[in-house]
Scaffold this active site. Structure first.
Site, PDB file in Angstrom:
ATOM      1  N   LYS A   1       0.838  -1.203   0.000  1.00 22.61           N
ATOM      2  CA  LYS A   1       0.000   0.000   0.000  1.00 22.61           C
ATOM      3  C   LYS A   1       0.871   1.249   0.000  1.00 22.61           C
ATOM      4  CE  LYS A   1      -4.023  -1.967   2.378  1.00 22.61           C
ATOM      5  NZ  LYS A   1      -4.797  -2.036   3.638  1.00 22.61           N
TER       6      LYS A   1
ATOM      7  N   GLN B   1      -5.057  -1.436   9.733  1.00 15.98           N
ATOM      8  CA  GLN B   1      -5.092  -2.773   9.141  1.00 15.98           C
ATOM      9  C   GLN B   1      -5.811  -3.736  10.086  1.00 15.98           C
ATOM     10  OE1 GLN B   1      -3.961  -3.414   6.063  1.00 15.98           O
ATOM     11  NE2 GLN B   1      -4.593  -5.546   6.154  1.00 15.98           N
TER      12      GLN B   1
ATOM     13  N   ASP C   1     -11.076   3.586   4.582  1.00 14.79           N
ATOM     14  CA  ASP C   1     -11.560   2.213   4.460  1.00 14.79           C
ATOM     15  C   ASP C   1     -13.081   2.170   4.382  1.00 14.79           C
ATOM     16  OD1 ASP C   1     -10.000   0.029   4.010  1.00 14.79           O
ATOM     17  OD2 ASP C   1      -9.603  -0.437   6.105  1.00 14.79           O
TER      18      ASP C   1
END
Length: 304
Positions: free
Chosen positions: A66, A110, A133
């Site tokens: 990422k 995460q 997200d």
């Protein structure tokens, strides 16, 4: 086993492969151009902060990928690698600092988190306008009632692929197998907003195969490898396979498979995403898209 109703298809029928890898590459190039234009307009480079708690090797590789993609898109990446024993108070304090930092436009934690950390509380601590997200309850609620929101990256990627392949989806019957907050539920809402008639199958669905056979659009996100067989698929349907599982092969190596039995499905479907190379590359591309969208929201008050 193949669908009995697939007899109308030629014996050598092969579904068209949906090239998520190629689509994502074009997307990243467009995002890079938009980032440059945004910087010229505001003198600001969008910044993405990624937080990883613990030392799971697969998550570390994913998080570092990422960061690489963020840099390639012309944005700034801020990595926060925290030890396994990080307390919830410490994690929330970091998120609070990032919320207040004007150089940070997107924050991603995460998942899953180590035991003892409340994922819901942590996710909801991120400001909605920095929740790239799209998993916080504010963004989830806005999506549910049809208001502009930051959309979870994987469902957004699926939607973009479907729009590219099908264009107008009004009236099509879309079946989503899997009802998770991460993929299934937001995917169903996105398809509903496109004008599809939407059904969701989950662990309590009585005959998932029969429901799947009715689908013009079939999206599968269960984490159960090769759950969907060829005889579950309506001939000519568009199949989006979100799942990815690494399995061992007879020669001692490994390979990736999806939630759909590809070798069977490709003989029945009209279009299908491969695994790998389908949905996976779209997830990170959409994270970059969301980061730019978040920066626009914070500086311009609009994502346009």
């Amino acid at each position: 086993m193949t669908n009995a109703s697939s007899s109308s298809l030629p014996s050598d029928h092969q579904a068209s492969l949906i090239d998520g890898k190629g689509f994502a590459a074009k997307m990243r190039q467009h995002i890079r151009e938009d980032v440059l234009a945004f910087h010229e307009k505001h003198g600001v480079t969008p910044g993405l902060a990624v937080i990883l708690v613990g030392n799971d090797p697969a998550s570390e590789v994913y998080v570092r990928n990422k960061a690489v993609q963020t840099h390639h898109a012309g944005m700034r990446s801020f990595m926060h690698m925290l030890p396994e024993n990080t307390s919830e108070a410490e994690l929330l304090a970091l998120i609070d600092r990032l919320n207040k930092d004007p150089e940070i436009h997107g924050i991603l934690v995460q998942l899953p988190l180590p035991n003892g950390l409340d994922g819901r509380r942590v996710t909801n601590a991120i400001l909605p306008e920095k929740d790239v997200d799209g998993l916080g309850e504010i963004n989830a609620g806005r999506l549910a009632v049809g208001l502009p929101s930051l959309i979870p990256c994987t469902p957004l990627g699926c939607l973009l692929l479907l729009r590219d392949q099908l264009g107008d989806m009004k009236g099509q019957h879309a079946v989503v197998i899997g009802a998770s907050n991460l993929v299934g539920k937001p995917m169903a809402l996105l398809l509903l907003a496109e004008g599809c008639t939407v059904s969701i199958a989950h662990i309590h669905t009585r005959d998932t195969a029969a429901l799947a056979r009715e689908a013009d659009i079939l999206v599968v996100a269960t984490g159960c490898r090769e759950l969907v067989r060829g005889d579950w698929i309506k001939p000519g349907a568009t199949v989006i396979d979100v799942g990815i599982t690494r399995i061992k092969t007879d020669d001692g190596k490994t390979r990736l498979v999806g939630d759909v039995a590809f070798n069977e499905a490709v003989k029945v479907a009209g279009r299908i995403t491969p695994v790998p190379g389908g949905v996976g590359p779209m997830t990170i591309a959409c994270l970059l898209k969301n980061t730019l969208t978040a920066a626009k929201l914070q500086l311009e008050g609009s994502a346009e």
